[in-house]
Scaffold this motif. Structure first.
Motif, PDB file in Angstrom:
ATOM      1  N   MET A   1       1.000  -1.190   0.076  1.00 26.77           N
ATOM      2  CA  MET A   1      -0.003   0.090  -0.050  1.00 26.77           C
ATOM      3  C   MET A   1       0.821   1.083  -0.078  1.00 26.77           C
ATOM      4  SD  MET A   1      -2.942   1.009   2.612  1.00 26.77           S
ATOM      5  CE  MET A   1      -4.367   0.337   1.693  1.00 26.77           C
ATOM      6  N   ARG A   2       0.552   2.241  -0.582  1.00 28.34           N
ATOM      7  CA  ARG A   2       1.122   3.478  -0.730  1.00 28.34           C
ATOM      8  C   ARG A   2       0.581   4.527  -0.036  1.00 28.34           C
ATOM      9  NH1 ARG A   2       4.865   2.978  -3.957  1.00 28.34           N
ATOM     10  NH2 ARG A   2       4.912   1.906  -5.892  1.00 28.34           N
ATOM     11  N   TYR A   3       1.435   5.280   0.542  1.00 23.07           N
ATOM     12  CA  TYR A   3       0.801   6.353   1.502  1.00 23.07           C
ATOM     13  C   TYR A   3      -0.164   7.321   1.075  1.00 23.07           C
ATOM     14  CZ  TYR A   3       1.115  10.044   5.214  1.00 23.07           C
ATOM     15  OH  TYR A   3       1.162  10.880   6.202  1.00 23.07           O
ATOM     16  N   ALA A   4      -0.074   7.875  -0.392  1.00 21.83           N
ATOM     17  CA  ALA A   4      -1.128   8.501  -1.026  1.00 21.83           C
ATOM     18  C   ALA A   4      -2.600   7.766  -1.036  1.00 21.83           C
ATOM     19  CB  ALA A   4      -0.770   8.800  -2.418  1.00 21.83           C
ATOM     20  N   GLU A   5      -2.539   6.516  -0.639  1.00 17.55           N
ATOM     21  CA  GLU A   5      -3.742   5.797  -0.628  1.00 17.55           C
ATOM     22  C   GLU A   5      -4.591   5.843   0.933  1.00 17.55           C
ATOM     23  OE1 GLU A   5      -3.625   1.751  -2.046  1.00 17.55           O
ATOM     24  OE2 GLU A   5      -1.719   2.175  -3.037  1.00 17.55           O
ATOM     25  N   VAL A   6      -3.761   6.730   1.680  1.00 19.90           N
ATOM     26  CA  VAL A   6      -4.092   6.963   2.957  1.00 19.90           C
ATOM     27  C   VAL A   6      -4.588   5.892   3.760  1.00 19.90           C
ATOM     28  CG1 VAL A   6      -5.863   8.651   4.402  1.00 19.90           C
ATOM     29  CG2 VAL A   6      -5.102   9.053   2.028  1.00 19.90           C
TER      30      VAL A   6
END
Length: 184
Positions: A1-6
């Protein structure tokens, strides 16, 4: 999971105590500092001494990789004996440009309580971002490891949240089992 995906996560526990008792514990902003290895202390700001929508409190944290820092939290939702939610901002600019906007927090935290038989179902939720945080600093240092960094932080947060929940459970149940004629 990426940070931008909150990224978000939640933990839950059943507490053998009335919601009113559990509520008094989860809205005591000083309690998590006694239960979490990362949060060191907290204090209400602006002369406020209890939760209310719009109230603010400072949190002082320490992490072995990031050192020490201060954040400011804004109570953004409060429903008596049901929901206590706060958005954390970086007013000091520890992780980038200072931000006072709870609409763009570095994290959002939430307790949800629900009556369940003679006790209370207690959920603790956390959402990372979308604002800058220690996670964004780590990602900028090694962008090819972003998913690993986010997963590591989620694991850390889960451990801290579970420690808090189990601490609340122990305190609430101990108080619920103490006869009224015995002073605490």
């Amino acid at each position: 999971m990426r940070y931008a995906e909150v990224p978000s996560l939640s933990c839950e526990v059943y507490v053998e105590a009335a919601p009113s008792r559990v509520w008094s514990l989860v809205t005591d902003i000083a309690l998590p500092a006694r239960l979490s290895p990362e949060l060191q202390r907290v204090e209400w700001l602006g002369g406020v001494e209890e939760p209310a929508v719009g109230a603010r409190f400072a949190g002082y944290a320490r992490h072995r990789l990031l050192g020490e820092w201060r954040t400011v939290s804004h109570v953004v939702e409060l429903e008596e004996q049901r929901v206590f939610c706060w958005a954390v901002v970086d007013e000091d600019g520890r992780f980038g440009t200072p931000s006072r906007l709870p609409s763009h927090p570095l994290a959002t935290w939430r307790f949800e309580l629900a009556p369940d038989g003679a006790g209370t179902r207690l959920r603790h939720l956390a959402r990372m971002g979308p604002g800058r945080s220690g996670v964004t600093l780590a990602i900028e240092g090694t962008p090819d490891r972003e998913e690993e960094i986010v997963a590591f932080r989620i694991t850390e947060l889960r451990g801290n949240m579970e420690a808090t929940l189990h601490g609340v459970k122990a305190l609430a149940e101990r108080a619920a089992q103490t006869p009224h004629w015995i002073s605490a």
